[in-house]
Design a protein around this motif. Sequence first.
Motif, short mmCIF file in Angstrom:
data_model
loop_
_atom_site.label_atom_id
_atom_site.label_comp_id
_atom_site.label_asym_id
_atom_site.label_seq_id
_atom_site.Cartn_x
_atom_site.Cartn_y
_atom_site.Cartn_z
N UNK A 1 0.89 -1.25 -0.11
CA UNK A 1 -0.07 -0.02 0.07
C UNK A 1 0.82 1.30 0.18
N UNK A 2 0.61 2.17 -0.86
CA UNK A 2 1.32 3.45 -0.90
C UNK A 2 0.37 4.63 -0.44
N UNK A 3 0.99 5.64 0.03
CA UNK A 3 0.44 6.90 0.65
C UNK A 3 -0.45 7.21 -0.53
N UNK A 4 -0.26 7.29 -1.70
CA UNK A 4 -1.11 7.62 -2.92
C UNK A 4 -2.59 7.02 -2.77
N UNK A 5 -2.56 5.80 -2.41
CA UNK A 5 -3.80 5.20 -2.45
C UNK A 5 -4.92 5.86 -1.63
N UNK A 6 -4.63 6.61 -0.74
CA UNK A 6 -5.54 7.65 0.10
C UNK A 6 -6.21 8.35 -0.96
N UNK A 7 -5.61 8.78 -1.93
CA UNK A 7 -6.13 10.01 -2.93
C UNK A 7 -6.69 9.58 -4.30
N UNK A 8 -6.42 8.39 -4.40
CA UNK A 8 -7.07 7.78 -5.67
C UNK A 8 -8.52 7.70 -5.50
N UNK A 9 -9.11 8.23 -6.56
CA UNK A 9 -10.69 8.33 -6.57
C UNK A 9 -11.30 9.61 -6.17
N UNK A 10 -10.43 10.53 -5.86
CA UNK A 10 -11.00 11.95 -5.42
C UNK A 10 -11.45 12.50 -6.67
N UNK A 11 -12.72 12.97 -6.66
CA UNK A 11 -13.52 13.43 -8.13
C UNK A 11 -12.85 14.63 -8.61
N UNK A 12 -12.96 14.85 -9.93
CA UNK A 12 -12.49 15.98 -10.58
C UNK A 12 -13.55 17.07 -10.41
N UNK A 13 -13.14 18.25 -10.13
CA UNK A 13 -14.01 19.60 -10.04
C UNK A 13 -13.04 20.74 -10.52
N UNK A 14 -13.53 21.22 -11.39
CA UNK A 14 -12.88 22.61 -11.86
C UNK A 14 -12.56 23.62 -10.60
N UNK A 15 -11.49 24.08 -10.37
CA UNK A 15 -10.96 25.06 -9.45
C UNK A 15 -11.26 24.23 -7.99
N UNK A 16 -11.37 22.77 -7.98
CA UNK A 16 -11.38 22.21 -6.78
C UNK A 16 -10.09 22.21 -5.91
N UNK A 17 -10.24 22.07 -4.48
CA UNK A 17 -9.10 22.34 -3.65
C UNK A 17 -9.41 21.39 -2.57
N UNK A 18 -10.54 20.65 -2.66
CA UNK A 18 -10.80 19.63 -1.35
C UNK A 18 -11.08 18.46 -1.80
N UNK A 19 -11.29 17.37 -0.86
CA UNK A 19 -11.50 15.84 -1.26
C UNK A 19 -12.75 15.66 -2.02
N UNK A 20 -13.55 16.60 -1.90
CA UNK A 20 -14.96 16.50 -2.58
C UNK A 20 -14.84 16.79 -3.92
N UNK A 21 -13.70 17.33 -4.36
CA UNK A 21 -13.32 17.65 -5.89
C UNK A 21 -12.20 18.48 -5.97
#
Length: 148
Positions: A1-21
């Motif tokens: 398991x890599x540190x990056x696994x915790x971020x895979x799947x964060x959805x795309x959102x224009x101008x987004x700066x949070x885990x919700x996008x």
Amino acid sequence: MSWSDRFVGIPHAEFGRTRTGSDCWGLACIIYREELGITLADYLGEYASPGDLGEISALIDHGRASPLWVAVPETPIAFDIALFRRGRWSSHIGIVIRHGLMIHMREEDCAKAERYDTGPWRHRFAGHYRHVSRAVERPVQIVSQARR
């Protein structure tokens, strides 16, 4: 398991700066904050549209000239930024997981891990950059002097 696994799947959102996008820079902001405790500039309000690659490229060029980022001429390490061109503009980034593998935001999709040393990203690669707070210092060689 890599540190990056915790971020895979964060959805795309224009101008987004949070885990919700987020967009590609937003993903870097999230990862640097959560994994490294480093707050990156969010650049919100500094470009009008995600489609204006010229404005984004100008911001990136300004960042590259900043003392906060150091070009990495040698092998990159985890958390370095990998910069990519889209057309003639340097306008997309990924965060290095290990040399040749990055996590980045796929537009209209989500954050994914992907190779960038082969396939479609290889010819778009424009360089690696490291945040100055993570820059590796050269070891200082201490020469002891013999007493006479």
